[in-house]
Write a protein that holds these residues in place. Structure first.
Motif, PDB file in Angstrom:
ATOM      1  N   ARG A  42      45.805  71.307  -8.306  1.00 22.84           N
ATOM      2  CA  ARG A  42      46.280  69.859  -7.662  1.00 22.84           C
ATOM      3  C   ARG A  42      47.070  69.100  -8.674  1.00 22.84           C
ATOM      4  N   ILE A  43      46.852  69.108 -10.128  1.00 19.52           N
ATOM      5  CA  ILE A  43      47.552  68.374 -10.990  1.00 19.52           C
ATOM      6  C   ILE A  43      48.976  69.067 -11.283  1.00 19.52           C
ATOM      7  N   LEU A  44      48.948  70.527 -11.060  1.00 23.69           N
ATOM      8  CA  LEU A  44      50.146  71.301 -11.304  1.00 23.69           C
ATOM      9  C   LEU A  44      51.342  71.097 -10.268  1.00 23.69           C
ATOM     10  N   GLY A  45      50.758  70.791  -8.957  1.00 24.45           N
ATOM     11  CA  GLY A  45      51.603  70.727  -7.858  1.00 24.45           C
ATOM     12  C   GLY A  45      52.090  72.579  -7.560  1.00 24.45           C
ATOM     13  N   GLU A  46      53.153  72.128  -6.570  1.00 20.54           N
ATOM     14  CA  GLU A  46      53.508  73.237  -5.879  1.00 20.54           C
ATOM     15  C   GLU A  46      54.587  74.253  -6.549  1.00 20.54           C
ATOM     16  N   ARG A  82      52.325  70.615 -17.543  1.00 17.50           N
ATOM     17  CA  ARG A  82      53.156  70.397 -16.340  1.00 17.50           C
ATOM     18  C   ARG A  82      54.350  69.455 -16.542  1.00 17.50           C
ATOM     19  N   ASP A  83      54.155  68.466 -17.635  1.00 18.66           N
ATOM     20  CA  ASP A  83      55.133  67.529 -17.897  1.00 18.66           C
ATOM     21  C   ASP A  83      56.398  68.357 -18.562  1.00 18.66           C
ATOM     22  N   GLY A 129      59.392  73.258 -12.277  1.00 16.55           N
ATOM     23  CA  GLY A 129      58.342  74.117 -12.018  1.00 16.55           C
ATOM     24  C   GLY A 129      58.607  75.115 -13.049  1.00 16.55           C
ATOM     25  N   GLY A 130      57.550  76.157 -13.049  1.00 14.42           N
ATOM     26  CA  GLY A 130      57.458  77.397 -13.788  1.00 14.42           C
ATOM     27  C   GLY A 130      55.962  77.759 -13.731  1.00 14.42           C
TER      28      GLY A 130
END
Ligand SMILES: Nc1ncnc2c1ncn2[C@@H]1O[C@H](COP(=O)(O)OP(=O)(O)OP(=O)(O)O)[C@@H](O)[C@H]1O
Ligand SMILES: [Mg+2]
Length: 657
Positions: free
Chosen positions: A372-376, A410-411, A416-417
């Motif tokens: 959830r934190i990382l996103g899609e 994430r930041d 993305g990655g």
């Protein structure tokens, strides 16, 4: 005084060597005569003791024919020269042996002299004496030179540095024995090979440039660091000094001195690293002392604010305008409390409750939240080693470690990655432990978090563990994430380090000592329906305002409360109070006797008493390292009514019906 000429006298058939010896002595020459009976003795003498001159006599008529006498002379000549090719060989003769003397001279004898020609004999002896001296001096020089050459050869051949000489086309002409360890080939097998053939392409290119510059003129030299894979497959760092010695006839080439710097460089790096870690630890210690002191009072103040606000909120309800305002106070208080908590965490002054934890289980449990934190746009890959060792750490703190690393990753990947979380068992050896502050050799569990994000440069990397260091815009980061991680990891006896490359990504590796114990069961939080109680509580707290609010919360919820401002007062109360006391609620850090000691004594007086310790921070190494007695329950400050009441019920057990 010059030593006498060492003469070996040898007579052919019919001669009289005693007479010759007498003659030589009579001439007054400084000679030292030895008579040898035959060629074999002559050869042995020359070989073993040496000599300056062989005098071979062929005087008198004799019984043999001329040919036989000549053959005897030649045998003697050859025997002497076999032993020493340069020994002078002079034939002494009279009219009977003149043909033999001439034949011997033709065959290589140095000279011949007529026995009666004393003047010439004297001249020849004097000449041989001079030549012998010259030869001796020459031999001394040669032996000295030989020694010198051997010395220099030994210097090169026994040197730990490899020495190579390159010929005009750049091929190796000489390689010292130490070259073998670097190149994995015997020195003779290196001859004819060019240095660049032994290197990988990029390194070869650089080396070629260096050698080309050095080759420009004699006397030029240049130092260069080469990276290479040595014969044992290890990566090596080699310092090469190339010197143009073309003008030196003896060398006539480019000399390379190659020194393996790998170990040295590793040692230097380890030293710098532990230096940096030490500085970091000292800084943390200083900040920690300050933070701890502030947090203690700060938590008490927050306890009062939060407790009153939430009590009044309970009374007025969230629906009203006042209720909403109070909610804001509670929220702000909670944020302030989180910040204090973090300050304490990175300064390693938070009270931890270490448990034996399975890292895999923690990662698995939180995986959904990470996604959830990382996103899609960010893929999450977890590689968890089965049969992973356990670690001893406060589970909440461990979650905080992983969470901070995940959020940072994430930041670092705004476009993305992918993020990889990996766990594995590793063994740290003594060498590693020496290079890393506070790390013990032995089995460890490793958590690796890598991202494919922006990466960091060296300057950033050196500061990331510092409190409040952030490269994020205001409001996006406080710079406490990694210092918290560092504090938690060190408090658990572990270590952390980071690899990063700008544009490629970053990898954090966290190592915890492995423990061989079964996982501690998680205490089920359990729903507590009724937070009220009627038990007798003894409250010990030195802060008046906090004591007052805690007392208020408990009384409002049905508890009976006795109060003490410190441990001594509490013990006196326990001694005097006739009724049972169900629970001792005590602060941990107090002037004079602290909470844990008070708990011990209280239990000695009343074995049935339940104990609940509370604190916002701790300075006590015993508590800090989680050695809080398992039977002592712990409550984190700042105090809020709900948490206090829950904890009370948890410790006291289900309310008696
Ligand atoms: N995975 C990463 N990739 C690139 N840079 C990173 C990474 N992790 C940390 N950093 C750098 O280290 C700095 C410090 O990180 P830290 O977690 O301590 O603070 P923050 O993330 O800036 O703020 P906070 O965690 O308190 O919200 C970051 O600002 C960033 O520059
Ligand atoms: Mg962060």
């Amino acid at each position: 005084m010059s030593r006498g000429l060492r003469v070996l006298l040898c007579q052919g058939e019919g001669g009289d060597d005693a007479e010759v010896a007498r003659l030589l002595v009579g001439l007054g020459c400084n000679v030292n005569c030895e008579r040898v009976a035959d060629e074999a003795t002559l050869e042995a003498r020359v070989a073993h003791e040496g000599g300056d001159l062989v005098l071979y006599g062929v005087a008198g008529a004799g019984s043999e024919g001329g040919d036989a006498r000549a053959a005897g002379a030649l045998r003697a000549l050859r025997a002497a020269r076999r032993a020493d090719p340069s020994i002078p060989f002079v034939v002494l003769t009279d009219e009977h042996g003149r043909d033999v003397a001439v034949a011997a001279t033709r065959a290589g004898a140095s000279d011949w002299v007529d026995l009666d020609d004393h003047v010439r004999l004297e001249t020849v002896i004097a000449r041989e004496q001079r030549l012998a001296r010259e030869r001796q001096a020459q031999r001394r020089i040669e032996s000295e030179l030989g020694m010198q050459a051997a010395r220099f050869r030994a210097l090169v051949e026994k040197s730990a540095d490899a020495v190579c000489v390159l010929g005009p086309e750049g091929a190796i002409r000489y390689a010292s024995p130490a070259s073998q360890a670097l190149f994995g080939r015997a020195p003779h097998a290196l001859v004819g090979v060019s240095l660049c053939e032994l290197l990988e392409r990029e390194e070869a290119e650089k080396a070629r440039e260096v050698l080309a510059r050095v080759a420009l003129e004699p006397g030029r030299s240049e130092a260069h660091e080469l990276r290479m894979t040595a014969s044992d497959g290890m990566r090596r760092l080699v310092r090469m000094i190339a010197i143009n010695q073309r003008d030196d006839a003896a060398v006539d080439g480019i000399v390379l001195h190659l020194r393996d710097l790998t170990r040295l460089r590793q040692a230097e790096e380890a030293l710098a690293r532990s230096d940096q870690q030490l500085r970091q630890a000292q800084k943390m210690e200083a900040v920690g002392r300050l933070a701890g002191g502030v947090a203690h009072d700060f938590n008490n103040i927050l306890s009062v604010i939060l407790s009153y606000a939430s009590m009044v909120l309970d009374d007025v309800g969230e629906g009203s305008e006042l209720g909403q305002d109070l909610l804001e106070i509670c929220n702000a208080g909670r944020r302030a409390s989180e910040l204090t908590h973090q300050l304490l965490a990175f300064s390693r002054r938070q009270v931890v409750e270490p448990r034996v934890v399975d890292l895999n289980a923690v990662v698995t449990r939180l995986e959904r939240m990470y996604r959830r934190i990382l996103g899609e746009d960010i893929a999450l890959v977890t590689t968890l080693t089965p049969e992973l060792g356990r670690v001893l750490i406060d589970p909440t703190a461990l979650e905080q470690v992983v969470m901070n690393l995940v959020v940072n990753a994430r930041d670092a990947m705004p476009r993305g990655g992918s993020l990889t979380i990996e766990t594995s068992n590793v063994w740290l050896d003594e060498e590693f432990a020496e290079g890393h502050l506070g790390v013990k050799a032995g089995p460890h569990v490793r958590l690796t978090v890598s991202d494919t994000g922006t990466g960091m440069d060296q300057v950033t990397m050196q500061q990331i563990f510092e409190p409040f260091f952030t490269t994020k815009e205001p409001g996006r980061g406080t710079g406490l994430g990694l210092s918290t991680v560092f504090g938690i990891v060190r408090q658990a006896g572990g270590t952390i380090w980071v690899y990063s490359e700008v544009g490629l990504g970053t990898t954090f590796k966290v190592l915890f000592p492995r423990v061989d114990k079964p996982v501690t069961a998680r205490r089920a939080p359990g729903l507590i329906a009724d937070l009220r109680g009627e038990e007798q509580v003894l409250l010990v707290e030195d802060d008046d305002a906090l004591r007052k609010v805690a007392r208020g919360i408990m009384r409002r919820n049905g508890y009976r409360v006795l109060e003490a401002r410190g441990a001594e007062e509490a013990l006196a109360l326990i001694a005097d109070h006739a009724e049972p006391i169900d629970l001792l609620l005590t602060d941990i850090v107090m002037p004079g006797m602290g909470g844990p000691e008070l708990a011990r004594r209280a239990r000695a007086m009343r074995p049935e008493i339940k104990i609940l310790c509370m604190s916002g921070y701790t300075d006590d190494a015993i508590v800090r390292h989680g050695l809080l007695d398992d039977e002592l329950a712990f409550l984190q400050k700042p105090l809020v009514p709900d948490a206090l009441l829950r904890k009370l019920r948890e410790v006291l057990g289900a309310k008696p019906a």
